[in-house]
Design a protein around this motif. Structure first.
Motif, PDB file in Angstrom:
ATOM      1  N   ASP A 208       0.801  -1.222   0.000  1.00  0.00           N
ATOM      2  CA  ASP A 208       0.000   0.000   0.000  1.00  0.00           C
ATOM      3  C   ASP A 208       0.836   1.275   0.000  1.00  0.00           C
ATOM      4  OD1 ASP A 208      -2.255  -1.547   0.030  1.00  0.00           O
ATOM      5  OD2 ASP A 208      -2.299  -1.637   2.232  1.00  0.00           O
TER       6      ASP A 208
ATOM      7  N   ASN B  78       4.023   7.918  -0.094  1.00  0.00           N
ATOM      8  CA  ASN B  78       4.667   6.614  -0.128  1.00  0.00           C
ATOM      9  C   ASN B  78       5.889   6.629   0.765  1.00  0.00           C
ATOM     10  OD1 ASN B  78       7.115   7.428  -1.569  1.00  0.00           O
ATOM     11  ND2 ASN B  78       5.732   7.765  -3.312  1.00  0.00           N
TER      12      ASN B  78
ATOM     13  N   GLN C  15       3.426   0.809  -4.605  1.00  0.00           N
ATOM     14  CA  GLN C  15       2.641   2.030  -4.681  1.00  0.00           C
ATOM     15  C   GLN C  15       3.414   3.132  -5.414  1.00  0.00           C
ATOM     16  OE1 GLN C  15      -0.487   2.069  -3.980  1.00  0.00           O
ATOM     17  NE2 GLN C  15      -0.598   4.179  -4.732  1.00  0.00           N
TER      18      GLN C  15
ATOM     19  N   ASP D 139       2.140   5.076  -8.606  1.00  0.00           N
ATOM     20  CA  ASP D 139       1.977   6.540  -8.616  1.00  0.00           C
ATOM     21  C   ASP D 139       2.618   7.161  -9.844  1.00  0.00           C
ATOM     22  OD1 ASP D 139       0.580   6.459  -6.333  1.00  0.00           O
ATOM     23  OD2 ASP D 139       2.212   7.103  -4.999  1.00  0.00           O
TER      24      ASP D 139
END
Lengths: 357, 301, 296
Positions: free
Chosen positions: B138, C56, B143, B147
């Motif tokens: 996640d 992130n 991720q 992105d």
């Protein structure tokens, strides 16, 4: 009076016999050199005398006291090592006093002894230095001083000069001799260098394979080697050997016929196979060779001028021959020259037992 | 002749060197009681049916039969095999390559070496936890790539039973390759510089010098590295506990964890003993060829 | 040991050749990869939870907060205890100090006896000791539990100290033996002629000459014992769990919401001691692990 007595000393490592039934009697004040090639057991013997190695059999007495199983420090010995083994973290004074401190000697007594040793060895200005800051010669003096302060009866030297360059070695050798002259202690000195042995020793013990080959004064060993090994080991350049037979009044080898002349046989003269050895410096040349019992003309092959003397290589009756001549001798390779010697100055050895005849 | 008593008699064998013998008591005790005694104890008790407490009720090879019939053990062995082979090869290759790169008179060599080696100072627990976080689907690598616009990108090794062991492998190699690099570097530095000069005079290209000359010369270093990695692999435990606790399911179980769980969690002592004996056997299998290579033939002083 | 301070590969050619760019490029990329986890730990531990959920793991913190550190140190919960990692930290310190001293004292004396006072049979025990280093701990875990229980030490701090001493012994003994063997034997002989005995030579000749190896051994032991998990979890009880065990319990606890920032702060805190030693000791650390690794 006997200072050090080695009685039937034997040392075995498992099945390997390193020292075989050695007997040595060292009178007080003698400088004894243990000489031999590496692996002959000379250092091992010294370590046994020092108590650093446990013997398998036999006894060691120092000053009439049986010390075979005594601690090294209880034997009245001091030892000087090849590397000098100075304790790097201690000052010179600390090095000198370490043994005394271990013996729990009173402080003022320690100070007095250190001062006296430093005076004898002339190292007073160095007392506060660390060993790393000393020259080779100074290190040797400190190492000797370490034995000196303990007021020991016997000094043991384990090849103290073999790590040094030639010049320093010669200087320090003289220093050790001077020390012995002044202190008059018994000294046992191990070396593989025959020059050191010849120059320092009152007596030399030549060892091979854990056995003493000959124990005698340097001159005696040099002139009357007891066997072929000793004859070959002592002397540089090496002695010349001829293999042949004693027949009547002659030693016969290939096409040479050498008269025995005045040679003094130890055990009577008998015809038998034998070796004849003659030292390079006992071979004379030119006019001096003319009247000798044996002489012959040879062709000089190689000449090695060394300044103080000159070494010439030639062949005599099919055998290679070394001749040592005067440093100023003007010989060139290729020239023919009359050479000769007196067999009485040489040595005969039995071919089988290799013992002196 | 005055002979002082005490020094002329040969002392008793046992008393000779007494202080050294007294000082060695901890070593002797450790060697005999722990390394020999405890190992034999475990091996013996692996043939019993000990459950909560050890007892000497021998049941032959029952525990081993059960062990090799347990899926969890088989998964553990399979994982260990994958982890072992991959980590052995990759660690050696990476370690040597990095050492060779650093040996090329690199500026800031110390800085690079410091960075490459610091993971080795960290515990497996710390290593496992930080990689657990980096590989978190996640928030972590997956991720980040998504992105960037690649929305179907999938990289979730810790949540995928098929590849979870490789997720652990990533962390393991990150932690341990620096050590091998250092050992290899020491090996490279031990090679006579004249070898390089000779190779250059002969016009051998650099890469070929490494392959043909240097690597064969570094055989002992490689053997050392190999033994080091191998004996580490068998012990893998903390890393798995921290990173996945053996999950998902039992997908990342390893033998050391099996042993621990049987002995200390599920009160099945003899199973644990049998499993640990198997670990010992595998180590012996690794060690014997090495000992043979290292000490066989010629004796070392 | 080979001196690793002098680069001895082939000479580099011109400064900016293609090969050089590739060489440094590769090294920089690799170094970044190795440094990444440390960076991630640091940035995560400095972010608030909302920020972590938004971004992130690699993004730097927008708003730096030290709250996660405070919480990890003094508030994080393991089971019913909610006094943070500080408890584990002090437990680890209490385990570490006696373990390091005891193991080094014993191993150095062992090494000294082996190097200088070899007695019959010593080599046999030494060989067993070294082979013992290769035995998986798992084989010996349970019998040691029994031994410690018999001694009344199971679950106590001193039990764990003993375990660390025992398992540190092979490598440390080897380290010291090799070091003492390399000291010229004549020094030892000279000291014996000077009347020093077993302990006298150890304390007054060997010790003063061996400070570097003691530092190396200390680094090796501090790092190893601090990082231990297995022995800590087996031979102690929850109140005196070392830091690694407590860390794992905090991070991998199944209850409550995962606080990644607190977890990373806790992880970093646990790694701080060995990391500090590593960065401070530098070359000695390398020497220690290389000496430890290259056996024999």
């Amino acid at each position: 009076m006997t200072s050090v007595l080695v009685k039937d000393l034997t040392l075995k490592f498992g099945a390997l016999t390193v020292l075989d039934t050695l007997n040595i009697d060292i009178p007080e004040g003698e400088f004894l050199v243990l000489l031999g090639a590496s692996g002959c057991g000379k250092s091992t013997l010294l370590n046994c005398i020092a108590g650093l190695l446990d013997v398998t059999d036999g006894e060691i007495h120092i000053n009439d006291r049986n010390v075979t199983w005594a601690e090294p420090s209880e034997r009245g010995i001091g030892m000087v090592f090849q590397s000098y083994a100075l304790y790097p973290q201690m000052t010179v004074a600390g090095n000198l006093s370490f043994g005394l401190r271990n013996a729990r000697m009173p402080k003022d007594e320690i100070a007095a002894r250190v001062a006296r040793a430093a005076e004898v060895l002339q190292i007073e200005p160095l007392l506060d230095r660390k060993p790393a800051a000393l020259s080779g010669g100074q290190r040797q003096r400190v190492a000797i001083g370490r034995a000196l302060v303990r007021d020991v009866d016997v000094f043991l030297f384990d090849e103290p000069l073999s790590n040094l360059d030639a010049k320093l070695r010669a200087d320090l050798r003289v220093e050790i001799k001077r020390l012995h002259h002044n202190l008059k202690n018994t000294m046992i000195y191990v070396t593989h260098d025959q020059v050191e042995a010849m120059t320092l020793a009152d007596r030399i013990a030549i060892m091979k394979g854990g056995v003493i080959q000959q124990l005698d004064t340097p001159t005696e060993i040099y002139n009357r080697p007891i066997n072929k090994y000793v004859a070959g080991f002592i002397g540089s350049p090496e002695i010349n050997f001829f293999e042949g037979r004693i027949e009547g009044n002659h030693f016969v080898t290939d096409d040479l016929n050498i008269p025995l002349a005045e040679y003094a046989f130890q055990s009577g003269k008998l015809d038998r196979p034998a070796w004849f050895g003659i030292r390079p410096e006992h071979i004379l040349s030119g006019d001096m060779a003319r009247d000798l019992p044996f002489s012959q003309e040879v062709e000089i092959e190689i000449v090695e001028p060394m300044g103080s003397d000159t070494l010439a290589w030639t062949t005599l009756g099919g055998h290679p021959l070394r001749i040592r001549m005067d440093g100023q001798a003007a010989v060139a390779s290729g020239t023919r020259l009359l050479v000769g010697f007196d067999p009485a100055r040489g040595s005969f050895f039995d071919a089988a037992s290799e013992l002196r005849l | 002749m005055a002979t002082s008593p005490g020094t002329s008699k040969r002392p008793m064998r046992l008393l000779r060197n007494l202080n050294a013998k007294i000082a060695s008591i901890p070593m002797v005790a450790t060697a005999l009681v722990i390394f020999v005694g405890c190992t034999l104890w475990t091996v013996v008790y692996s043939f019993t049916d000990s459950k909560l407490l050890p007892r000497l009720n021998f049941v032959g090879f029952d525990q081993y039969d059960r062990l090799w019939g347990t899926r969890r053990w088989l998964v553990s062995i399979e994982n260990l095999a994958w982890y072992g082979v991959c980590s052995l090869i990759l660690t050696l290759v990476i370690g040597f390559t990095l050492a060779a790169l650093l040996d090329r008179k690199v500026r800031f060599e110390n800085t690079f070496r410091t960075i490459l080696l610091y993971p080795f100072a960290l515990s497996f627990i710390v290593t496992g936890l930080v990689w657990q976080w980096i590989l978190n689907p996640d928030f972590g690598v997956q991720q980040v790539v998504r992105d960037w616009g690649w929305t179907s990108f999938t990289f979730d090794p810790l949540y995928n039973p098929d590849i979870v062991i490789f997720g652990i492998l990533i962390a393991g190699i990150w932690q341990g390759s620096g050590l091998i690099m250092v050992i290899m570097l020491a090996g490279l530095r031990g090679i006579d510089e004249d070898i390089w000069k000779a190779a250059r005079v002969d016009g051998i290209p650099t890469w070929k010098t490494y392959v043909v000359v240097i690597i064969p010369m570094m055989r002992p270093v490689f053997v050392t590295a190999l033994v080091l990695i191998a004996s580490g692999i068998v012990k893998v435990y903390d890393l798995v506990v921290a990173q996945t606790s053996g999950g998902p399911g039992i997908a990342s179980e390893v033998p050391a964890k099996y042993v621990y769980d049987k002995m200390f969690a599920s009160q099945n002592l003899a199973q644990g003993f049998a499993a640990s004996t198997m670990m010992l056997v595998s180590v012996i299998i690794i060690l014997i060829p090495w000992a043979y290579l290292e000490f066989g033939g010629k004796k070392r002083g | 040991m080979v001196d690793a301070s002098q680069p001895r590969g082939p000479k580099p050619r011109k400064r900016l050749s293609r090969g050089n760019i590739m060489l440094y490029g590769t090294l920089i990329v690799v170094a970044m990869y190795y440094a990444l986890p440390l960076y991630v730990m640091i940035v995560t531990s400095l972010k608030g939870m909302p920020e972590i959920r938004m971004g992130n793991v690699f993004s730097p913190p927008v708003e730096i907060t030290f709250q996660p550190w405070v919480k990890a140190w003094s508030e994080a919960c393991t089971g019913i205890n909610c006094d943070g990692l500080s408890r584990g930290f002090w437990n680890s310190v209490q385990i570490l100090v006696p373990s390091v001293f005891l193991s080094i004292i014993i191993a150095s004396i062992n090494g000294y006896a082996l190097a200088n006072w070899r007695f019959k049979g010593a080599d046999v025990f030494f060989t067993i000791l070294i082979l013992g280093a290769f035995i998986p701990y798992q084989v010996m875990l349970y019998p040691i539990v029994i031994i410690l229980r018999e001694m009344g030490l199971y679950g106590s701090l001193w039990g764990l100290v003993l375990v660390h001493t025992v398992f540190g012994m092979p490598i440390l003994t080897l380290l010291f033996r090799n070091y003492f063997t390399a000291i010229p034997e004549e020094l030892f002989k000279a000291a014996r002629v000077d009347g020093a005995g077993f302990w006298g030579i150890y304390f007054r000749i060997m010790l003063p000459m061996s400070l570097p190896i003691f530092v190396v051994a200390m680094i090796l032991q501090v790092t190893g014992i601090w990082n231990d998990f297995l022995f800590g979890v087996i031979y102690t009880r929850p109140e005196i769990y070392p830091m690694t065990v407590q860390l794992n319990n905090i991070v991998n606890s199944v209850q409550g919401v995962k606080e990644y920032n607190v977890n990373m702060a806790a992880t970093l805190l646990t790694g701080l001691v060995p990391l500090t030693i590593y960065f401070v000791s530098g070359k000695l650390f390398v020497r220690g692990i290389a000496a430890g690794a290259v056996k024999g």
